[in-house]
Enzyme design. Structure first.
Site, PDB file in Angstrom:
ATOM      1  N   TYR A  55       0.829  -1.217   0.000  1.00  0.00           N
ATOM      2  CA  TYR A  55       0.000   0.000   0.000  1.00  0.00           C
ATOM      3  C   TYR A  55       0.858   1.259   0.000  1.00  0.00           C
ATOM      4  O   TYR A  55       0.418   2.287  -0.535  1.00  0.00           O
ATOM      5  CB  TYR A  55      -0.997  -0.024   1.172  1.00  0.00           C
ATOM      6  CG  TYR A  55      -2.084  -1.053   0.923  1.00  0.00           C
ATOM      7  CD1 TYR A  55      -3.148  -0.769   0.057  1.00  0.00           C
ATOM      8  CD2 TYR A  55      -2.021  -2.314   1.488  1.00  0.00           C
ATOM      9  CE1 TYR A  55      -4.118  -1.718  -0.221  1.00  0.00           C
ATOM     10  CE2 TYR A  55      -2.993  -3.267   1.224  1.00  0.00           C
ATOM     11  CZ  TYR A  55      -4.034  -2.974   0.374  1.00  0.00           C
ATOM     12  OH  TYR A  55      -4.992  -3.908   0.080  1.00  0.00           O
ATOM     13  N   ASN A  89     -13.268   2.416  -5.546  1.00  0.00           N
ATOM     14  CA  ASN A  89     -11.837   2.712  -5.669  1.00  0.00           C
ATOM     15  C   ASN A  89     -11.299   3.353  -4.397  1.00  0.00           C
ATOM     16  O   ASN A  89     -11.987   4.124  -3.730  1.00  0.00           O
ATOM     17  CB  ASN A  89     -11.596   3.646  -6.850  1.00  0.00           C
ATOM     18  CG  ASN A  89     -12.024   3.005  -8.151  1.00  0.00           C
ATOM     19  OD1 ASN A  89     -12.201   1.795  -8.209  1.00  0.00           O
ATOM     20  ND2 ASN A  89     -12.216   3.812  -9.184  1.00  0.00           N
ATOM     21  N   HIS A 106     -14.734   1.009  -0.200  1.00  0.00           N
ATOM     22  CA  HIS A 106     -13.630   0.122   0.177  1.00  0.00           C
ATOM     23  C   HIS A 106     -12.458   0.867   0.812  1.00  0.00           C
ATOM     24  O   HIS A 106     -11.337   0.372   0.805  1.00  0.00           O
ATOM     25  CB  HIS A 106     -13.173  -0.694  -1.048  1.00  0.00           C
ATOM     26  CG  HIS A 106     -14.236  -1.621  -1.548  1.00  0.00           C
ATOM     27  ND1 HIS A 106     -14.244  -2.154  -2.817  1.00  0.00           N
ATOM     28  CD2 HIS A 106     -15.339  -2.118  -0.927  1.00  0.00           C
ATOM     29  CE1 HIS A 106     -15.307  -2.939  -2.948  1.00  0.00           C
ATOM     30  NE2 HIS A 106     -15.991  -2.924  -1.827  1.00  0.00           N
ATOM     31  N   GLY A 171     -16.966   0.829 -15.210  1.00  0.00           N
ATOM     32  CA  GLY A 171     -15.663   0.195 -14.986  1.00  0.00           C
ATOM     33  C   GLY A 171     -15.575  -0.691 -13.766  1.00  0.00           C
ATOM     34  O   GLY A 171     -14.604  -0.602 -13.010  1.00  0.00           O
ATOM     35  N   THR A 172     -16.551  -1.563 -13.590  1.00  0.00           N
ATOM     36  CA  THR A 172     -16.436  -2.539 -12.505  1.00  0.00           C
ATOM     37  C   THR A 172     -16.887  -3.897 -13.007  1.00  0.00           C
ATOM     38  O   THR A 172     -17.856  -3.997 -13.751  1.00  0.00           O
ATOM     39  CB  THR A 172     -17.237  -2.137 -11.249  1.00  0.00           C
ATOM     40  OG1 THR A 172     -17.289  -3.254 -10.343  1.00  0.00           O
ATOM     41  CG2 THR A 172     -18.641  -1.677 -11.556  1.00  0.00           C
TER      42      THR A 172
HETATM   43  N1  APR Z   1     -12.680   2.096 -18.939  1.00  0.00           N
HETATM   44  C1  APR Z   1     -13.745   1.513 -18.324  1.00  0.00           C
HETATM   45  N2  APR Z   1     -13.705   0.276 -17.800  1.00  0.00           N
HETATM   46  C2  APR Z   1     -12.559  -0.401 -17.880  1.00  0.00           C
HETATM   47  C3  APR Z   1     -11.411   0.120 -18.500  1.00  0.00           C
HETATM   48  C4  APR Z   1     -11.502   1.436 -19.049  1.00  0.00           C
HETATM   49  N3  APR Z   1     -10.469   2.020 -19.666  1.00  0.00           N
HETATM   50  N4  APR Z   1     -10.419  -0.811 -18.436  1.00  0.00           N
HETATM   51  C5  APR Z   1     -10.929  -1.892 -17.785  1.00  0.00           C
HETATM   52  N5  APR Z   1     -12.231  -1.644 -17.471  1.00  0.00           N
HETATM   53  C6  APR Z   1     -13.177  -2.514 -16.771  1.00  0.00           C
HETATM   54  C7  APR Z   1     -12.939  -4.002 -16.906  1.00  0.00           C
HETATM   55  O1  APR Z   1     -13.530  -4.500 -18.116  1.00  0.00           O
HETATM   56  C8  APR Z   1     -13.627  -4.551 -15.668  1.00  0.00           C
HETATM   57  O2  APR Z   1     -15.014  -4.793 -15.902  1.00  0.00           O
HETATM   58  O3  APR Z   1     -13.065  -2.268 -15.394  1.00  0.00           O
HETATM   59  C9  APR Z   1     -13.478  -3.400 -14.667  1.00  0.00           C
HETATM   60  C10 APR Z   1     -12.446  -3.656 -13.588  1.00  0.00           C
HETATM   61  O4  APR Z   1     -12.857  -4.738 -12.792  1.00  0.00           O
HETATM   62  P1  APR Z   1     -12.052  -5.164 -11.498  1.00  0.00           P
HETATM   63  O5  APR Z   1     -10.596  -5.180 -11.823  1.00  0.00           O
HETATM   64  O6  APR Z   1     -12.657  -6.409 -10.968  1.00  0.00           O
HETATM   65  O7  APR Z   1     -12.279  -3.938 -10.490  1.00  0.00           O
HETATM   66  P2  APR Z   1     -13.518  -3.633  -9.534  1.00  0.00           P
HETATM   67  O8  APR Z   1     -14.780  -4.150 -10.101  1.00  0.00           O
HETATM   68  O9  APR Z   1     -13.428  -2.189  -9.208  1.00  0.00           O
HETATM   69  O10 APR Z   1     -13.122  -4.489  -8.252  1.00  0.00           O
HETATM   70  C11 APR Z   1     -13.952  -4.449  -7.129  1.00  0.00           C
HETATM   71  O11 APR Z   1     -12.422  -5.782  -5.863  1.00  0.00           O
HETATM   72  O12 APR Z   1     -10.271  -6.333  -5.103  1.00  0.00           O
HETATM   73  C12 APR Z   1     -11.448  -5.664  -4.847  1.00  0.00           C
HETATM   74  O13 APR Z   1     -11.706  -3.975  -3.271  1.00  0.00           O
HETATM   75  C13 APR Z   1     -11.244  -4.208  -4.582  1.00  0.00           C
HETATM   76  O14 APR Z   1     -12.711  -2.331  -5.067  1.00  0.00           O
HETATM   77  C14 APR Z   1     -12.138  -3.526  -5.598  1.00  0.00           C
HETATM   78  C15 APR Z   1     -13.183  -4.593  -5.865  1.00  0.00           C
END
Ligand code: APR
Length: 230
Positions: A55, A89, A106, A171-172
């Protein structure tokens, strides 16, 4: 007339084009680590120095990156709407861009907390090392919600979602709960938009899917929503 309420759930994808890695786009590794190694109480108990260092690196990197056109576009919505950003995020790029109401589900990289008291939270931009102590004398730790820990802000986020006139997801991968279930609290009939380069499996047909990156599609969506009101 009261402004319409837009609730926006964001994930790692909105910050990807600012240079912050997503969690699940690289074979489940996060900056070379198994997520559970660096994002669980067990991981912290096993190797606290490794977790703190991880971190420390994320925090130092965050101080070198900037919000992108996706974050910035969301700020302009506040001219015409009551906007709540609910982010998974731990970066501060929504705030840096200028969003005024941001809920972090988070935790936040630029905060630290006592290991003994989850409510003893302080602003923090420096490294945290073994022996960096909280005011209560316990080891300071990142203010990050790790796997298996409570998500205290989820009840606030649910309250906002349940009053949304428009709901946006950006983007999740929607793999982590309870964040992933937030759209279920949105009132029936509320328009839901989803921005992501990848189409999630089994996406409900009532969700408007905008396929593409955040810097490309979020400004488009915001432009469309700004044209809806005068
Ligand atoms: N623009 C938009 N979306 C994007 C881009 C981009 N340029 N690049 C990647 N993505 C998308 C991917 O297709 C995916 O669906 O962003 C998403 C990222 O997913 P994860 O990596 O799983 O992230 P997230 O959903 O935020 O994770 C949730 O998991 O580890 C834990 O606590 C952590 O908050 C996090 C949680």
């Amino acid at each position: 007339m009261a402004k319409q309420h837009i609730v926006i759930l964001t994930g790692a994808g909105i910050s990807a084009e600012s240079g912050i890695s997503t969690f699940r786009d690289a074979n489940g590794l996060w900056e070379g680590h198994d997520i559970m190694e660096v994002a669980s109480p067990q991981g912290f108990a096993t190797d606290p120095a490794l977790v703190l260092d991880f971190y420390n690196q994320r925090r130092a990197q965050l101080l070198t990156v900037k919000p992108n056109a996706g974050h910035t576009a969301l700020v302009s919505l506040e001219e015409k709407y009551d906007v709540t950003v609910v982010t998974q995020n731990v970066d501060n790029l929504h705030e840096e861009a200028g969003s005024t109401k941001v809920i972090h589900l988070h935790g936040e990289l630029l905060k630290a907390r006592s290991s003994a008291d989850s409510n003893a939270i302080v602003d923090w931009t420096e490294d945290i090392n073994i022996g960096t102590l909280a005011e209560d004398g316990s080891q300071l730790r990142p203010h990050i919600v790790w796997f298996g820990e409570d998500v205290p802000m989820i009840s606030t986020a649910v309250e906002y979602a349940s009053t949304a006139d428009i709901f946006i997801i950006i983007g999740t991968s929607l793999q982590v709960y309870p964040a992933a279930s937030l759209s279920q609290y949105v009132p029936l009939g509320t328009p839901i938009y989803l921005v992501d380069p990848n189409k999630p499996e089994g996406l409900s047909s009532h969700i408007h899917f905008l396929q593409g990156s955040a810097t490309e599609k979020v400004p488009e969506l915001v432009g469309m929503l700004m044209d809806l009101t005068d």
